[in-house]
Each structure stands twice: as structure tokens, then as C-alpha cells.
Design a protein around this motif. Structure first.
Motif, short mmCIF file in Angstrom:
data_model
loop_
_atom_site.label_atom_id
_atom_site.label_comp_id
_atom_site.label_asym_id
_atom_site.label_seq_id
_atom_site.Cartn_x
_atom_site.Cartn_y
_atom_site.Cartn_z
N GLU A 41 1.48 -10.27 -3.42
CA GLU A 41 2.36 -10.59 -2.29
C GLU A 41 2.55 -9.37 -1.38
O GLU A 41 2.47 -9.47 -0.16
N SER A 43 0.49 -6.88 -1.09
CA SER A 43 -0.78 -6.57 -0.42
C SER A 43 -0.96 -7.45 0.81
O SER A 43 -1.53 -7.01 1.81
N GLU A 44 -0.45 -8.67 0.75
CA GLU A 44 -0.52 -9.56 1.90
C GLU A 44 0.50 -9.14 2.98
O GLU A 44 0.22 -9.18 4.16
N LYS A 45 1.66 -8.69 2.51
CA LYS A 45 2.74 -8.32 3.43
C LYS A 45 2.48 -6.97 4.12
O LYS A 45 2.75 -6.82 5.30
#
Length: 105
Positions: A41, A43-45
Motif C-alpha cells: 500500500e 509503495s502505491e501511495k
């Protein structure tokens, strides 16, 4: 998220001029598995500001020992190839990891 191994760790982390978040984990480590969704999460944010990578220590023991990874999970920040901060075992909570990440963005 980059997948690290004993062949690419030096090139991707130690020779990098970027700031990276490295998740040292093992498939058999339950706390690691519990933390993994949060790391994905993050890494996506934050992936547009920091690079994220993970290393399965059970497949790269010498790398882990060389990085003084003595217990799991370990979430480490590397800057210009140097480890500048890490969270180990019980300190590696999603809240602490996110706070650490925010210091480097």
C-alpha cells in the motif's frame, strides 16, 4: 516494487543514488506476511517519491547477514547506497513504517 536477490542487491541498493525503502522478509515469517499488505500500500501511495524493494532473506542469507539483518521483519531506508534508518521486529508496525517513510519524502 522491485524484487531483490543476491545477484541484484548490490546494483539496485548499494550502488543506487536514490532513496529506497527495502523490506527484508521471509515467506515463513508470519509478522512479515502480516506487514506485507501495508508495504504494498505504501509503495502505491509513495512510489512516485521513493523506490520500494523487497528481499526474501531466506534466499539471500549472505546479503542479509552483510546488512546486519538479525531478525525479521526489517524495513530499512537506504540513501545513496547507505542504510540510514531501519525498523526491526516489533517496531516494524504499519504506523511506524509510514512515519519513517514520511521523513524521506
Amino acid at each position: 516494487m522491485k524484487i531483490l536477490d543476491k545477484k541484484n542487491f548490490e546494483e539496485e541498493v548499494l550502488n543506487s543514488t536514490d532513496t529506497l525503502v527495502v523490506d527484508f522478509y521471509s515467506e515463513s515469517c508470519e509478522p512479515c506476511q502480516a506487514l506485507m499488505p501495508s508495504i504494498v500500500e505504501f509503495s502505491e501511495k509513495y512510489g512516485d517519491q521513493l523506490q520500494f524493494a523487497k528481499l526474501d532473506t531466506s534466499k539471500a542469507r549472505r546479503v542479509a547477514i552483510g546488512q546486519k539483518i538479525l531478525g525479521l521483519p526489517v524495513i530499512a531506508i537506504y540513501k545513496n547506497g547507505e542504510k540510514v534508518e531501519e525498523l526491526v521486529k516489533d517496531d516494524a508496525t504499519p504506523e511506524n513504517v509510514e512515519s519513517m517513510i514520511q521523513k524521506y519524502i
